[in-house]
Design an enzyme around this catalytic site. Structure first.
Site, PDB file in Angstrom:
ATOM      1  CG  HIS A  42       2.969   8.503 -28.431  1.00 28.54           C
ATOM      2  ND1 HIS A  42       2.574   7.417 -28.999  1.00 28.54           N
ATOM      3  CD2 HIS A  42       1.862   9.330 -28.718  1.00 28.54           C
ATOM      4  CE1 HIS A  42       1.307   7.351 -29.022  1.00 28.54           C
ATOM      5  NE2 HIS A  42       0.781   8.246 -29.036  1.00 28.54           N
ATOM      6  CG  ASP A  46       5.218   4.539 -28.281  1.00 31.72           C
ATOM      7  OD1 ASP A  46       5.276   5.632 -27.792  1.00 31.72           O
ATOM      8  OD2 ASP A  46       3.930   4.753 -28.895  1.00 31.72           O
ATOM      9  CB  SER A  84      -1.883   6.847 -27.916  1.00 27.25           C
ATOM     10  OG  SER A  84      -2.195   7.462 -29.359  1.00 27.25           O
TER      11      SER A  84
END
Length: 393
Positions: free
Chosen positions: A141, A171, A247
């Protein structure tokens, strides 16, 4: 189909020493004995004072001063003797070492895309160099929809990056920059992690302004299963602060080994404090290997498209088939649109996630029993799982 309520269409392909009573008794007319005892007591006090002073000086000079003026607590099986103290893996020094050793392998990943107004900044995340030739792992993402991806190293150098492969389901994405002899992080074994272990997150929370931030906490829970947007994550839970921009960065153990890939996206809607999640590195390594070798992850799939469905009275729950992919195992077994999958290998299927989780236990070529609800009756089919190429792209 007015009797059913539908959810979003999904693609299925795919832790003082006291004497007896504490008193001294005296006898009359025995002054010699009295003064003798008194003298002994004075001598004892003098000796104890000297010993205490020596011990105190040792502690101050060898413990307090040698640790920058900070008192430390010995860890399990450690004591303040000789070289043991100097080499002990203390909490504070462990974090210092982690930051020094792992920090250089953590990068910033910038994502820019195209819009009506031209090139726009779509955000920044983090990444981990795992191969000295410039291979970096991050969250999918972070680079999703990017027209251009750039990587900024800890020394400030910026490189354009190219996509090696990605897997939306997990992901995970792998990107590459042109570089050699780059600092790399060491992957650990997430199966050895225990609740209460030290956990350190490194990354770029809120963007480049806070690049290289280090936060510490503990492992709060193990083997969490998180379901998000059709993906099923096997994650570690930590109270180390993980914020937007973290992230794709590493969650590291006390040995400086990466045990997880931070992913704020998981559970971000809850907006909870002290609850961060990282994709367990053992789960991620399998994905990374597949992306390095094939540029994608090959997963077994039934070969159907559809969505979760339930009848209004709740008597029928399952996965409603909108479309059967041509030449798939489902097509060969005779599955039809409007069928509702209610069991796989005798396990109930009440949602897309249930179906995906059941298929994850198999490999391409396996045969699974599938119970479907069709026109008011149940039908059983045996389906050979195949790879549907479009499932990962």
């Amino acid at each position: 189909m007015d009797d059913y309520k539908f959810n979003e269409v999904k693609d299925v392909r795919w832790e003082s020493i006291n004497p007896e009573d504490g008193n001294i008794k005296f006898r009359k007319n025995k002054k010699k004995s009295f003064f003798g005892g008194f003298l002994k007591a004075i001598i004892f006090i003098i000796i104890a004072s000297i010993s205490g002073g020596i011990s105190g000086a040792y502690v101050v000079n060898n413990i307090y001063n040698s640790n920058g003026g900070k008192y430390v607590i010995p860890q399990k099986n450690e004591s303040y003797t000789g070289d043991t103290l100097k080499s002990s893996n203390l909490y504070g020094s462990a974090i210092n070492k982690i930051a020094d050793n792992v920090g250089p392998a953590v990068v910033g990943v910038s994502n820019t895309g195209e819009s009506f107004w031209g090139t726009v900044d779509k955000g920044i995340g983090s990444g981990i160099i795992f191969d000295s030739n410039g291979y970096i792992v991050t969250n999918y993402h972070v680079i999703e929809g990017a027209a251009k991806v750039t990587v900024k190293l800890s020394n400030g150098k910026v490189f354009p990056a190219k996509l090696v492969g990605y897997d939306k389901r997990s992901d995970i994405a792998v990107i590459k920059i042109e570089g050699t002899n780059l600092p790399v992080a060491t992957f650990g074994d997430s199966t050895k992690v225990r609740v209460g272990d030290l956990a350190v997150a490194i990354g770029n929370p809120l963007g480049e302004e806070f690049a290289g931030s280090v936060t510490a906490g503990i492992i709060s829970a193990l083997n969490r299963t998180m379901k998000y947007d059709g993906a099923i994550y096997k994650v570690l839970q930590t109270d180390a602060a993980i914020n937007p921009g973290n992230s794709g960065g590493p969650l590291v153990n006390e040995n400086g080994e990466v045990i997880g890939i931070n992913s704020l996206k998981i559970g971000s809607e809850a907006n909870a404090e002290g609850m961060g999640f990282a994709i367990a590195i053992n789960e991620a390594k399998t994905i990374i290997d597949a992306l390095m070798n094939d540029g994608k992850v090959k997963r077994p799939a039934l070969g159907v498209l559809g969505q979760t469905v339930s009848s209004r009275d709740g008597s029928i729950k399952g996965f409603y088939v909108n479309q059967v992919i041509e030449a798939s195992g489902a097509a060969a077994a005779g599955m039809k649109p409007t069928d509702i999958i209610i069991e796989i290998d005798k396990q109930k299927v009440e949602s897309f996630e249930d179906l995906a989780e059941a298929l994850d236990k198999h490999k391409i070529g396996d045969s699974v029993s599938c119970k479907i609800w069709r026109d008011g009756a149940t039908v059983e089919l045996n389906i050979t799982l195949k790879e549907v190429k479009e499932a990962n792209r």
